[in-house]
Design a protein around this motif. Sequence first.
Motif, PDB file in Angstrom:
ATOM      1  N   PHE A  94      19.275  11.599   3.524  1.00 35.37           N
ATOM      2  CA  PHE A  94      18.396  12.421   4.352  1.00 35.37           C
ATOM      3  C   PHE A  94      19.219  13.285   5.309  1.00 35.37           C
ATOM      4  CE2 PHE A  94      15.623  13.600   7.791  1.00 35.37           C
ATOM      5  CZ  PHE A  94      14.394  13.864   7.170  1.00 35.37           C
ATOM      6  N   PHE A  95      20.281  12.709   5.881  1.00 38.04           N
ATOM      7  CA  PHE A  95      21.165  13.489   6.754  1.00 38.04           C
ATOM      8  C   PHE A  95      21.709  14.715   6.021  1.00 38.04           C
ATOM      9  CE2 PHE A  95      22.127   9.841   9.793  1.00 38.04           C
ATOM     10  CZ  PHE A  95      21.633  10.510  10.906  1.00 38.04           C
ATOM     11  N   GLN A  96      22.006  14.547   4.730  1.00 34.48           N
ATOM     12  CA  GLN A  96      22.626  15.627   3.959  1.00 34.48           C
ATOM     13  C   GLN A  96      21.620  16.676   3.509  1.00 34.48           C
ATOM     14  OE1 GLN A  96      24.564  13.548   0.770  1.00 34.48           O
ATOM     15  NE2 GLN A  96      26.149  12.652   2.082  1.00 34.48           N
ATOM     16  N   THR A  97      20.417  16.219   3.072  1.00 35.39           N
ATOM     17  CA  THR A  97      19.463  17.149   2.461  1.00 35.39           C
ATOM     18  C   THR A  97      18.309  17.541   3.372  1.00 35.39           C
ATOM     19  OG1 THR A  97      18.044  15.411   1.536  1.00 35.39           O
ATOM     20  CG2 THR A  97      19.977  16.081   0.233  1.00 35.39           C
ATOM     21  N   GLY A  98      17.937  16.644   4.303  1.00 40.43           N
ATOM     22  CA  GLY A  98      16.777  16.908   5.143  1.00 40.43           C
ATOM     23  C   GLY A  98      15.461  16.778   4.412  1.00 40.43           C
ATOM     24  N   GLU A  99      15.485  16.284   3.173  1.00 37.36           N
ATOM     25  CA  GLU A  99      14.264  16.166   2.373  1.00 37.36           C
ATOM     26  C   GLU A  99      13.666  14.770   2.507  1.00 37.36           C
ATOM     27  OE1 GLU A  99      15.210  17.143  -1.635  1.00 37.36           O
ATOM     28  OE2 GLU A  99      15.706  19.239  -1.173  1.00 37.36           O
ATOM     29  N   ARG A 100      12.338  14.723   2.664  1.00 38.61           N
ATOM     30  CA  ARG A 100      11.630  13.453   2.811  1.00 38.61           C
ATOM     31  C   ARG A 100      11.843  12.586   1.574  1.00 38.61           C
ATOM     32  NH1 ARG A 100       5.892  11.360   2.769  1.00 38.61           N
ATOM     33  NH2 ARG A 100       5.719  10.134   4.682  1.00 38.61           N
ATOM     34  N   ILE A 101      11.984  11.276   1.796  1.00 38.84           N
ATOM     35  CA  ILE A 101      12.259  10.330   0.707  1.00 38.84           C
ATOM     36  C   ILE A 101      11.176   9.263   0.670  1.00 38.84           C
ATOM     37  CG2 ILE A 101      13.871   8.595  -0.178  1.00 38.84           C
ATOM     38  CD1 ILE A 101      16.105  10.123   1.344  1.00 38.84           C
ATOM     39  N   VAL A 102      10.580   9.073  -0.498  1.00 35.54           N
ATOM     40  CA  VAL A 102       9.635   7.982  -0.728  1.00 35.54           C
ATOM     41  C   VAL A 102      10.095   7.243  -1.980  1.00 35.54           C
ATOM     42  CG1 VAL A 102       7.255   7.306  -1.198  1.00 35.54           C
ATOM     43  CG2 VAL A 102       7.718   9.240   0.329  1.00 35.54           C
ATOM     44  N   GLU A 103      10.647   6.054  -1.798  1.00 37.77           N
ATOM     45  CA  GLU A 103      11.119   5.236  -2.926  1.00 37.77           C
ATOM     46  C   GLU A 103      10.650   3.810  -2.714  1.00 37.77           C
ATOM     47  OE1 GLU A 103      15.245   5.400  -3.840  1.00 37.77           O
ATOM     48  OE2 GLU A 103      15.303   7.601  -4.028  1.00 37.77           O
ATOM     49  N   ILE A 104       9.682   3.388  -3.528  1.00 37.60           N
ATOM     50  CA  ILE A 104       9.104   2.045  -3.380  1.00 37.60           C
ATOM     51  C   ILE A 104       9.075   1.374  -4.751  1.00 37.60           C
ATOM     52  CG2 ILE A 104       7.171   0.698  -2.469  1.00 37.60           C
ATOM     53  CD1 ILE A 104       6.299   3.232  -0.939  1.00 37.60           C
ATOM     54  N   PRO A 105      10.176   0.745  -5.171  1.00 40.25           N
ATOM     55  CA  PRO A 105      10.194   0.052  -6.459  1.00 40.25           C
ATOM     56  C   PRO A 105       9.161  -1.074  -6.497  1.00 40.25           C
ATOM     57  CG  PRO A 105      12.410   0.276  -5.546  1.00 40.25           C
ATOM     58  CD  PRO A 105      11.461   0.653  -4.459  1.00 40.25           C
ATOM     59  N   GLU A 106       8.596  -1.334  -7.668  1.00 36.79           N
ATOM     60  CA  GLU A 106       7.584  -2.385  -7.819  1.00 36.79           C
ATOM     61  C   GLU A 106       8.239  -3.728  -8.124  1.00 36.79           C
ATOM     62  OE1 GLU A 106       4.680  -1.356 -10.714  1.00 36.79           O
ATOM     63  OE2 GLU A 106       4.015   0.464  -9.668  1.00 36.79           O
ATOM     64  N   HIS A 107       7.560  -4.797  -7.668  1.00 37.79           N
ATOM     65  CA  HIS A 107       8.005  -6.142  -8.010  1.00 37.79           C
ATOM     66  C   HIS A 107       7.800  -6.391  -9.504  1.00 37.79           C
ATOM     67  CE1 HIS A 107       8.949  -7.801  -4.098  1.00 37.79           C
ATOM     68  NE2 HIS A 107       7.818  -7.327  -3.599  1.00 37.79           N
ATOM     69  N   LYS A 108       8.718  -7.183 -10.082  1.00 35.31           N
ATOM     70  CA  LYS A 108       8.609  -7.555 -11.488  1.00 35.31           C
ATOM     71  C   LYS A 108       8.919  -9.036 -11.634  1.00 35.31           C
ATOM     72  CE  LYS A 108      10.062  -3.004 -13.174  1.00 35.31           C
ATOM     73  NZ  LYS A 108      11.094  -2.258 -13.957  1.00 35.31           N
ATOM     74  N   ARG A 109       8.186  -9.691 -12.503  1.00 34.42           N
ATOM     75  CA  ARG A 109       8.455 -11.104 -12.752  1.00 34.42           C
ATOM     76  C   ARG A 109       9.858 -11.271 -13.323  1.00 34.42           C
ATOM     77  NH1 ARG A 109       5.832 -15.346 -12.073  1.00 34.42           N
ATOM     78  NH2 ARG A 109       3.980 -14.158 -11.514  1.00 34.42           N
ATOM     79  N   PHE A 113       0.847  -1.197   0.000  1.00 33.24           N
ATOM     80  CA  PHE A 113       0.000   0.000   0.000  1.00 33.24           C
ATOM     81  C   PHE A 113       0.882   1.247   0.000  1.00 33.24           C
ATOM     82  CE2 PHE A 113      -2.316  -3.399   2.190  1.00 33.24           C
ATOM     83  CZ  PHE A 113      -3.450  -3.483   1.372  1.00 33.24           C
ATOM     84  N   PRO A 114       1.541   1.513  -1.124  1.00 29.30           N
ATOM     85  CA  PRO A 114       2.507   2.612  -1.168  1.00 29.30           C
ATOM     86  C   PRO A 114       1.904   3.981  -0.871  1.00 29.30           C
ATOM     87  CG  PRO A 114       2.092   1.722  -3.365  1.00 29.30           C
ATOM     88  CD  PRO A 114       1.487   0.774  -2.400  1.00 29.30           C
ATOM     89  N   GLU A 115       0.702   4.239  -1.364  1.00 28.84           N
ATOM     90  CA  GLU A 115       0.104   5.555  -1.144  1.00 28.84           C
ATOM     91  C   GLU A 115      -0.238   5.758   0.327  1.00 28.84           C
ATOM     92  OE1 GLU A 115      -3.164   6.111  -3.757  1.00 28.84           O
ATOM     93  OE2 GLU A 115      -1.954   6.013  -5.590  1.00 28.84           O
ATOM     94  N   ALA A 116      -0.796   4.723   0.952  1.00 29.12           N
ATOM     95  CA  ALA A 116      -1.150   4.829   2.367  1.00 29.12           C
ATOM     96  C   ALA A 116       0.090   5.011   3.220  1.00 29.12           C
ATOM     97  CB  ALA A 116      -1.926   3.587   2.808  1.00 29.12           C
ATOM     98  N   ALA A 117       1.169   4.277   2.888  1.00 24.60           N
ATOM     99  CA  ALA A 117       2.409   4.399   3.654  1.00 24.60           C
ATOM    100  C   ALA A 117       3.034   5.781   3.476  1.00 24.60           C
ATOM    101  CB  ALA A 117       3.387   3.311   3.231  1.00 24.60           C
ATOM    102  N   ALA A 118       3.011   6.279   2.245  1.00 24.75           N
ATOM    103  CA  ALA A 118       3.603   7.587   1.973  1.00 24.75           C
ATOM    104  C   ALA A 118       2.849   8.703   2.686  1.00 24.75           C
ATOM    105  CB  ALA A 118       3.631   7.846   0.477  1.00 24.75           C
ATOM    106  N   ALA A 119       1.592   8.462   3.015  1.00 30.33           N
ATOM    107  CA  ALA A 119       0.767   9.490   3.661  1.00 30.33           C
ATOM    108  C   ALA A 119       0.977   9.561   5.170  1.00 30.33           C
ATOM    109  CB  ALA A 119      -0.704   9.238   3.357  1.00 30.33           C
ATOM    110  N   ILE A 120       1.771   8.652   5.735  1.00 27.16           N
ATOM    111  CA  ILE A 120       2.013   8.671   7.182  1.00 27.16           C
ATOM    112  C   ILE A 120       3.014   9.780   7.499  1.00 27.16           C
ATOM    113  CG2 ILE A 120       2.888   7.355   9.134  1.00 27.16           C
ATOM    114  CD1 ILE A 120       1.959   4.812   7.766  1.00 27.16           C
ATOM    115  N   PRO A 121       2.596  10.816   8.201  1.00 25.29           N
ATOM    116  CA  PRO A 121       3.468  11.990   8.372  1.00 25.29           C
ATOM    117  C   PRO A 121       4.703  11.725   9.210  1.00 25.29           C
ATOM    118  CG  PRO A 121       1.480  12.187   9.736  1.00 25.29           C
ATOM    119  CD  PRO A 121       1.281  10.991   8.859  1.00 25.29           C
ATOM    120  N   GLU A 122       4.651  10.726  10.115  1.00 26.67           N
ATOM    121  CA  GLU A 122       5.796  10.470  10.987  1.00 26.67           C
ATOM    122  C   GLU A 122       6.982   9.854  10.246  1.00 26.67           C
ATOM    123  OE1 GLU A 122       2.158  10.656  13.484  1.00 26.67           O
ATOM    124  OE2 GLU A 122       2.702   9.554  11.660  1.00 26.67           O
TER     125      GLU A 122
END
Length: 437
Positions: free
Chosen positions: A112-127, A83-92
């Motif tokens: 993140f230590f260097q930039t302080g910018e939030r990161i959302v990276e969720i690659p999809e499974h592929k056969r 559930f990538p969208e639901a996980a990405a929406a968790i503010p904590e």
Amino acid sequence: MPRIALTTVGCKVNQYETEVLAELFRARGYEVVSPDAEAEICLLNSCTVTSTGDQKTRQLLRRMKKRNPGAIAVLTGCFPQAFPEAAAAIPEADIVTGELARAKIPDLVERFFQTGERIVEIPEHKRGEEFESMQVTGLGNRTRAYVKIEDGCERYCSYCIIPKARGPIRSKPMEDIERELLSLAEAGYKEVVLVGINLSSYGKEIGLRLIDAVRLACSVPGIKRVRLGSLEPELLSDEDIHEMASFPTFCPQFHLALQSGCDRTLRSMNRHYDTAEYERIVRTIEKAFDGEMPALTTDIMVGFPGETDEDFQASADFAEKIGFARVHVFSYSRREGTPAAARPTQVPEPVKSLRSKEMIRVTDKTRTDFLDRMIGRIEKVLIESTKTPFGYEGYTANYTPVLVECGEEFVGRIVPVELVSRLDGRCVGRMLSPDEV
């Protein structure tokens, strides 16, 4: 030195993967601390088998942030993957990633230590994707280690989101399994447990089978016990069962996933066996391991959509007939994105609760009966580090918990023990010799 606290929710595979992450961070110079300690990074490896698990993930993240308000919070595991969208929406969560970016997590933290910018990276499974290379040197003790040899599931049970979270079947190469087992033996581990998301499907895509991995594990010098994680019953052949019985180090305990003892419910769940086939497999195991008191354990779900009182009674009767050594009973939980969640025949929560209590009553009785049959036997018991007022807890080869009066120096040893009585869901044993067997 930055500190990282790792928390795991879910199965033995998740626990193994958290230890993989711990070792990746140690290799970068991080200090791994306990989940409730102060830390600069807090990582949660999540489960998504049930919607309750998702709620627990959110609660844990809030608790982690409250305890360490200035820490980087990393959310990974099955929940973001499914559930990538639901996980990405968790503010904590400052960093959100899934199952396929595990090796990159230390890099994401440093970014993140260097930039302080939030990161959302969720690659999809592929056969066609390969098994993620991973190995651990231990899991916090010196008695039992889990070794992940398989990932992914293609069973598509009507209640389960795991195929989406874990992707297609991938298997660890045999040479990697051997290397990891040799390393664990050298580190002093006596017992290994082979685990996977659908362990029974090991090797399907590379021309191998689970028995190949078992045969290898049972041949590794220094490993005195080989145990298996949860299995899909119908994927165990009679020939494989009899070969397993021929290995002196193979543990006669089988966790055969049942889910229901009612054929109508099994069909509705899209399980791939019926109760007649399941019972035949159980009797084959009992015959192959005759004299070793094989233990059959399982999971049973109550309150699946459409389950009638008659269906439930059939399931309870079947559980009693098999005589399981231990059963994990749980109520059906709607899992968004699965066929069963959309069915109009949902069972009311009060009915689920009553059925759960009754199934627990039935299976508690089968467990008591099993423990009573163990009394009088002489077993080889691996002494664990858990101390109770009645002695240290240990486990027989068939995973019967035993209380043994002994000193701390016996932790990690396998010693002969006579089982003399039963106490609170465990047997009480008398050590016959201090010499390891």
